[in-house]
Motif scaffolding. Sequence first.
Motif, PDB file in Angstrom:
ATOM      1  N   GLU A  25      99.428  60.265  12.814  1.00 36.76           N
ATOM      2  CA  GLU A  25      99.540  59.745  11.456  1.00 36.76           C
ATOM      3  C   GLU A  25      99.959  60.923  10.601  1.00 36.76           C
ATOM      4  N   VAL A  26     101.115  60.797   9.949  1.00 39.24           N
ATOM      5  CA  VAL A  26     101.677  61.910   9.186  1.00 39.24           C
ATOM      6  C   VAL A  26     101.900  61.465   7.744  1.00 39.24           C
ATOM      7  N   ASP A  27     101.477  62.307   6.826  1.00 41.00           N
ATOM      8  CA  ASP A  27     101.705  62.059   5.403  1.00 41.00           C
ATOM      9  C   ASP A  27     102.486  63.242   4.845  1.00 41.00           C
ATOM     10  N   ILE A  28     103.607  62.947   4.201  1.00 40.09           N
ATOM     11  CA  ILE A  28     104.412  64.008   3.606  1.00 40.09           C
ATOM     12  C   ILE A  28     104.556  63.752   2.111  1.00 40.09           C
ATOM     13  N   ASN A  29     104.739  64.838   1.384  1.00 42.81           N
ATOM     14  CA  ASN A  29     104.941  64.751  -0.065  1.00 42.81           C
ATOM     15  C   ASN A  29     106.379  64.348  -0.368  1.00 42.81           C
ATOM     16  N   ASP A  30     106.662  64.129  -1.638  1.00 42.20           N
ATOM     17  CA  ASP A  30     108.014  63.755  -2.053  1.00 42.20           C
ATOM     18  C   ASP A  30     109.035  64.865  -1.803  1.00 42.20           C
ATOM     19  N   ASP A  31     108.581  66.102  -1.760  1.00 36.79           N
ATOM     20  CA  ASP A  31     109.495  67.215  -1.489  1.00 36.79           C
ATOM     21  C   ASP A  31     109.563  67.547   0.002  1.00 36.79           C
ATOM     22  N   TYR A  32     109.112  66.624   0.842  1.00 36.44           N
ATOM     23  CA  TYR A  32     109.152  66.711   2.312  1.00 36.44           C
ATOM     24  C   TYR A  32     108.207  67.749   2.895  1.00 36.44           C
ATOM     25  N   SER A  33     107.298  68.279   2.115  1.00 37.49           N
ATOM     26  CA  SER A  33     106.313  69.191   2.672  1.00 37.49           C
ATOM     27  C   SER A  33     105.167  68.377   3.276  1.00 37.49           C
ATOM     28  N   LEU A  34     104.531  68.959   4.270  1.00 36.32           N
ATOM     29  CA  LEU A  34     103.465  68.267   4.984  1.00 36.32           C
ATOM     30  C   LEU A  34     102.214  68.199   4.137  1.00 36.32           C
ATOM     31  N   TYR A  35     101.678  67.001   3.962  1.00 32.89           N
ATOM     32  CA  TYR A  35     100.401  66.831   3.270  1.00 32.89           C
ATOM     33  C   TYR A  35      99.285  66.923   4.303  1.00 32.89           C
ATOM     34  N   TYR A  36      99.349  66.097   5.338  1.00 30.74           N
ATOM     35  CA  TYR A  36      98.434  66.244   6.467  1.00 30.74           C
ATOM     36  C   TYR A  36      99.012  65.539   7.680  1.00 30.74           C
ATOM     37  N   ILE A  37      98.503  65.946   8.843  1.00 30.15           N
ATOM     38  CA  ILE A  37      98.856  65.304  10.104  1.00 30.15           C
ATOM     39  C   ILE A  37      97.559  65.055  10.856  1.00 30.15           C
ATOM     40  N   LYS A  38      97.419  63.851  11.377  1.00 30.69           N
ATOM     41  CA  LYS A  38      96.212  63.483  12.098  1.00 30.69           C
ATOM     42  C   LYS A  38      96.605  63.078  13.511  1.00 30.69           C
ATOM     43  N   ASP A  39      95.983  63.719  14.495  1.00 34.10           N
ATOM     44  CA  ASP A  39      96.238  63.424  15.900  1.00 34.10           C
ATOM     45  C   ASP A  39      95.324  62.279  16.323  1.00 34.10           C
ATOM     46  N   LEU A  40      95.914  61.136  16.617  1.00 32.99           N
ATOM     47  CA  LEU A  40      95.151  59.953  17.025  1.00 32.99           C
ATOM     48  C   LEU A  40      95.280  59.680  18.523  1.00 32.99           C
ATOM     49  N   THR A  41      95.712  60.659  19.289  1.00 31.49           N
ATOM     50  CA  THR A  41      95.980  60.457  20.710  1.00 31.49           C
ATOM     51  C   THR A  41      94.720  60.095  21.476  1.00 31.49           C
ATOM     52  N   GLU A  42      93.654  60.846  21.294  1.00 26.15           N
ATOM     53  CA  GLU A  42      92.426  60.572  22.044  1.00 26.15           C
ATOM     54  C   GLU A  42      91.814  59.228  21.642  1.00 26.15           C
ATOM     55  N   LEU A  43      91.920  58.879  20.378  1.00 26.72           N
ATOM     56  CA  LEU A  43      91.413  57.581  19.918  1.00 26.72           C
ATOM     57  C   LEU A  43      92.164  56.439  20.582  1.00 26.72           C
ATOM     58  N   HIS A  44      93.489  56.553  20.670  1.00 24.61           N
ATOM     59  CA  HIS A  44      94.278  55.512  21.308  1.00 24.61           C
ATOM     60  C   HIS A  44      94.027  55.459  22.810  1.00 24.61           C
ATOM     61  N   ARG A  45      93.819  56.598  23.434  1.00 24.83           N
ATOM     62  CA  ARG A  45      93.556  56.614  24.871  1.00 24.83           C
ATOM     63  C   ARG A  45      92.211  55.997  25.188  1.00 24.83           C
ATOM     64  N   LYS A  46      91.219  56.177  24.313  1.00 22.70           N
ATOM     65  CA  LYS A  46      89.908  55.559  24.522  1.00 22.70           C
ATOM     66  C   LYS A  46      89.985  54.045  24.402  1.00 22.70           C
ATOM     67  N   ASN A  47      90.795  53.565  23.466  1.00 20.94           N
ATOM     68  CA  ASN A  47      90.843  52.136  23.184  1.00 20.94           C
ATOM     69  C   ASN A  47      91.944  51.407  23.923  1.00 20.94           C
ATOM     70  N   HIS A  48      92.677  52.089  24.775  1.00 19.17           N
ATOM     71  CA  HIS A  48      93.775  51.434  25.491  1.00 19.17           C
ATOM     72  C   HIS A  48      93.202  50.470  26.535  1.00 19.17           C
ATOM     73  N   PRO A  49      93.718  49.254  26.610  1.00 20.03           N
ATOM     74  CA  PRO A  49      93.137  48.235  27.504  1.00 20.03           C
ATOM     75  C   PRO A  49      93.118  48.630  28.973  1.00 20.03           C
ATOM     76  N   LYS A  50      94.106  49.385  29.463  1.00 22.53           N
ATOM     77  CA  LYS A  50      94.120  49.700  30.887  1.00 22.53           C
ATOM     78  C   LYS A  50      93.076  50.751  31.240  1.00 22.53           C
ATOM     79  N   ASP A  51      92.575  51.495  30.257  1.00 21.79           N
ATOM     80  CA  ASP A  51      91.561  52.511  30.521  1.00 21.79           C
ATOM     81  C   ASP A  51      90.145  51.948  30.430  1.00 21.79           C
ATOM     82  N   GLN A  52      89.999  50.744  29.947  1.00 25.38           N
ATOM     83  CA  GLN A  52      88.672  50.169  29.792  1.00 25.38           C
ATOM     84  C   GLN A  52      88.206  49.542  31.107  1.00 25.38           C
ATOM     85  N   VAL A  53      86.913  49.643  31.366  1.00 29.76           N
ATOM     86  CA  VAL A  53      86.326  49.083  32.572  1.00 29.76           C
ATOM     87  C   VAL A  53      85.776  47.700  32.241  1.00 29.76           C
ATOM     88  N   ASP A  54      86.004  46.748  33.132  1.00 32.37           N
ATOM     89  CA  ASP A  54      85.484  45.383  32.909  1.00 32.37           C
ATOM     90  C   ASP A  54      83.998  45.298  33.124  1.00 32.37           C
TER      91      ASP A  54
END
Length: 110
Positions: free
Chosen positions: A81-110
């Motif tokens: 998740e990336v947020d940039i200002n109007d002058d194209y400078s970085l406001y913040y960047i959030k790494d959501l990779t581990e969150l998506h890997r935890k919640n991915h359906p193929k990684d979940q156990v039935d």
Amino acid sequence: MKKIVIFNLLFCIIVIFVNYNYFNSKSQSAIAYNYAINYIETNYGIARENLKSEEINYMRGMGLFELEVIDIETQNYYFFEVDINDDYSLYYIKDLTELHRKNHPKDQVD
């Protein structure tokens, strides 16, 4: 004759406005993608040549970019998740990779 000139002038102004917004949004998404690639290159140690953008979404109400980047060699996905200002400078960047890997359906156990 005067109506045609006014109509053409208004039409040109509208075309310029639409083109400006279109190319501005494209350049913002390219800049957001560049920030995500730099983050992956720095923190995960993956070469820039092995990365490809899978999806770039702009969240209108929030003004954020959601990016999905794939490593071509290992087929690993990285989410940001990336947020940039109007002058194209970085406001913040959030790494959501581990969150998506935890919640991915193929990684979940039935």
